[in-house]
Design a protein around this motif. Structure first.
Motif, PDB file in Angstrom:
ATOM      1  N   GLY A  27       0.804  -1.222   0.000  1.00 44.27           N
ATOM      2  CA  GLY A  27       0.000   0.000   0.000  1.00 44.27           C
ATOM      3  C   GLY A  27       0.837   1.272   0.000  1.00 44.27           C
ATOM      4  N   GLY A  28       2.163   1.126   0.058  1.00 42.39           N
ATOM      5  CA  GLY A  28       3.037   2.288  -0.001  1.00 42.39           C
ATOM      6  C   GLY A  28       3.420   2.846   1.355  1.00 42.39           C
ATOM      7  N   LYS A  29       2.936   2.236   2.432  1.00 46.40           N
ATOM      8  CA  LYS A  29       3.283   2.714   3.773  1.00 46.40           C
ATOM      9  C   LYS A  29       4.619   2.127   4.195  1.00 46.40           C
ATOM     10  CE  LYS A  29      -0.039   1.577   6.530  1.00 46.40           C
ATOM     11  NZ  LYS A  29      -0.864   1.475   7.746  1.00 46.40           N
ATOM     12  N   LEU A  30       5.359   2.854   5.035  1.00 44.03           N
ATOM     13  CA  LEU A  30       6.564   2.315   5.652  1.00 44.03           C
ATOM     14  C   LEU A  30       6.175   1.734   7.011  1.00 44.03           C
ATOM     15  CD1 LEU A  30       9.241   5.035   4.858  1.00 44.03           C
ATOM     16  CD2 LEU A  30       8.990   2.794   3.832  1.00 44.03           C
ATOM     17  N   VAL A  31       6.579   0.487   7.237  1.00 43.41           N
ATOM     18  CA  VAL A  31       6.210  -0.195   8.469  1.00 43.41           C
ATOM     19  C   VAL A  31       7.477  -0.731   9.121  1.00 43.41           C
ATOM     20  CG1 VAL A  31       4.915  -2.138   9.414  1.00 43.41           C
ATOM     21  CG2 VAL A  31       3.965  -0.841   7.535  1.00 43.41           C
ATOM     22  N   ALA A  32       7.516  -0.693  10.446  1.00 40.71           N
ATOM     23  CA  ALA A  32       8.656  -1.239  11.189  1.00 40.71           C
ATOM     24  C   ALA A  32       8.443  -2.723  11.404  1.00 40.71           C
ATOM     25  CB  ALA A  32       8.791  -0.535  12.525  1.00 40.71           C
ATOM     26  N   GLN A  33       9.388  -3.534  10.926  1.00 40.88           N
ATOM     27  CA  GLN A  33       9.349  -4.976  11.161  1.00 40.88           C
ATOM     28  C   GLN A  33      10.414  -5.304  12.189  1.00 40.88           C
ATOM     29  OE1 GLN A  33      10.190  -7.528   7.880  1.00 40.88           O
ATOM     30  NE2 GLN A  33       8.043  -7.741   7.300  1.00 40.88           N
ATOM     31  N   HIS A  34      10.032  -5.948  13.281  1.00 39.13           N
ATOM     32  CA  HIS A  34      11.003  -6.288  14.315  1.00 39.13           C
ATOM     33  C   HIS A  34      11.915  -7.402  13.829  1.00 39.13           C
ATOM     34  CE1 HIS A  34       9.668  -3.784  17.673  1.00 39.13           C
ATOM     35  NE2 HIS A  34       8.467  -3.891  17.121  1.00 39.13           N
ATOM     36  N   VAL A  35      13.220  -7.216  14.048  1.00 41.81           N
ATOM     37  CA  VAL A  35      14.228  -8.179  13.612  1.00 41.81           C
ATOM     38  C   VAL A  35      14.663  -8.997  14.820  1.00 41.81           C
ATOM     39  CG1 VAL A  35      16.503  -8.433  12.580  1.00 41.81           C
ATOM     40  CG2 VAL A  35      15.011  -6.571  11.860  1.00 41.81           C
ATOM     41  N   LYS A  36      14.705 -10.325  14.649  1.00 38.56           N
ATOM     42  CA  LYS A  36      15.148 -11.184  15.741  1.00 38.56           C
ATOM     43  C   LYS A  36      16.659 -11.132  15.854  1.00 38.56           C
ATOM     44  CE  LYS A  36      11.276 -14.323  15.606  1.00 38.56           C
ATOM     45  NZ  LYS A  36      10.804 -15.685  15.354  1.00 38.56           N
ATOM     46  N   LYS A  37      17.165 -11.407  17.059  1.00 40.75           N
ATOM     47  CA  LYS A  37      18.617 -11.416  17.268  1.00 40.75           C
ATOM     48  C   LYS A  37      19.238 -12.608  16.552  1.00 40.75           C
ATOM     49  CE  LYS A  37      18.518 -10.787  21.921  1.00 40.75           C
ATOM     50  NZ  LYS A  37      19.124 -10.592  23.245  1.00 40.75           N
ATOM     51  N   ASN A  38      20.479 -12.437  16.090  1.00 38.77           N
ATOM     52  CA  ASN A  38      21.179 -13.521  15.417  1.00 38.77           C
ATOM     53  C   ASN A  38      21.538 -14.608  16.418  1.00 38.77           C
ATOM     54  OD1 ASN A  38      21.143 -12.363  12.892  1.00 38.77           O
ATOM     55  ND2 ASN A  38      23.079 -11.297  13.178  1.00 38.77           N
ATOM     56  N   ALA A  39      21.461 -15.841  15.951  1.00 33.87           N
ATOM     57  CA  ALA A  39      21.838 -16.971  16.792  1.00 33.87           C
ATOM     58  C   ALA A  39      23.317 -17.267  16.597  1.00 33.87           C
ATOM     59  CB  ALA A  39      21.014 -18.190  16.414  1.00 33.87           C
ATOM     60  N   SER A  40      23.988 -17.670  17.675  1.00 38.95           N
ATOM     61  CA  SER A  40      25.391 -18.066  17.551  1.00 38.95           C
ATOM     62  C   SER A  40      25.462 -19.577  17.534  1.00 38.95           C
ATOM     63  CB  SER A  40      26.227 -17.520  18.709  1.00 38.95           C
ATOM     64  OG  SER A  40      25.795 -18.088  19.919  1.00 38.95           O
ATOM     65  N   ARG A  41      26.505 -20.125  16.901  1.00 36.32           N
ATOM     66  CA  ARG A  41      26.646 -21.576  16.794  1.00 36.32           C
ATOM     67  C   ARG A  41      26.944 -22.172  18.164  1.00 36.32           C
ATOM     68  NH1 ARG A  41      29.518 -23.530  11.868  1.00 36.32           N
ATOM     69  NH2 ARG A  41      28.825 -25.510  12.737  1.00 36.32           N
ATOM     70  N   VAL A  42      26.525 -23.413  18.352  1.00 35.36           N
ATOM     71  CA  VAL A  42      26.803 -24.125  19.596  1.00 35.36           C
ATOM     72  C   VAL A  42      28.288 -24.459  19.621  1.00 35.36           C
ATOM     73  CG1 VAL A  42      26.263 -26.159  20.965  1.00 35.36           C
ATOM     74  CG2 VAL A  42      24.491 -25.072  19.625  1.00 35.36           C
ATOM     75  N   LYS A  43      28.947 -24.220  20.764  1.00 37.01           N
ATOM     76  CA  LYS A  43      30.394 -24.419  20.876  1.00 37.01           C
ATOM     77  C   LYS A  43      30.704 -25.666  21.708  1.00 37.01           C
ATOM     78  CE  LYS A  43      31.439 -20.263  19.089  1.00 37.01           C
ATOM     79  NZ  LYS A  43      30.123 -19.711  18.881  1.00 37.01           N
ATOM     80  N   CYS A  44      31.882 -26.225  21.442  1.00 39.02           N
ATOM     81  CA  CYS A  44      32.374 -27.371  22.218  1.00 39.02           C
ATOM     82  C   CYS A  44      32.700 -26.880  23.627  1.00 39.02           C
ATOM     83  CB  CYS A  44      33.613 -27.954  21.554  1.00 39.02           C
ATOM     84  SG  CYS A  44      34.464 -29.193  22.547  1.00 39.02           S
ATOM     85  N   GLY A  45      32.320 -27.647  24.631  1.00 37.30           N
ATOM     86  CA  GLY A  45      32.548 -27.254  26.016  1.00 37.30           C
ATOM     87  C   GLY A  45      34.003 -27.286  26.420  1.00 37.30           C
ATOM     88  N   ASP A  46      34.832 -28.082  25.726  1.00 41.28           N
ATOM     89  CA  ASP A  46      36.246 -28.180  26.080  1.00 41.28           C
ATOM     90  C   ASP A  46      37.095 -27.173  25.324  1.00 41.28           C
ATOM     91  OD1 ASP A  46      35.599 -30.222  27.770  1.00 41.28           O
ATOM     92  OD2 ASP A  46      36.358 -31.825  26.479  1.00 41.28           O
TER      93      ASP A  46
END
Length: 122
Positions: A27-46
């Protein structure tokens, strides 16, 4: 002139969890779309290396995916990398071997003491 954008949620501040992307609707309106936070990869515990074969999601999303996305088919599947698991197995094996060697040496020492006592009595 650019249109103003209002947040769509209750939080009115520009925080890390309240980022928005400006999207133009059909419709030509500007709308704010909420952006989710980026996920980080799972790391080895050691060692801290990113684990292969595990999907990269935000913590809460792991509750909604199947087990195959969260682990790999190995001991310590979703928490340790293959190299660290291999090191643990080798370390455990060597420790057990060391215990056996100690036990054998002690038995030999005891035998020598017994034989020394027998020869000393006669």
């Amino acid at each position: 002139m650019a249109q103003r954008i209002t947040y769509r949620r209750r939080n009115p501040y520009n925080t890390r969890s309240n980022k928005v992307k400006v999207v133009k609707t059909p419709g030509g309106k500007l709308v704010a779309q909420h952006v989710k936070k980026n996920a980080s990869r799972v790391k080895c515990g050691d060692c801290g290396i990113a684990l292969a074969g595990i999907s990269t999601l935000r913590p809460r999303q792991y509750a909604n995916v199947s087990k195959t996305h969260k682990t790999v088919q190995r001991a310590y599947g979703g928490s340790r990398c293959a190299n660290c698991v291999k090191e643990r197995i080798v370390r455990a094996f060597l420790i057990e071997e060391q215990k056996i060697v100690k036990r054998v040496l002690k038995e030999q020492e005891d035998k020598e003491k017994k034989s020394a006592k027998k020869t000393g009595k006669k």
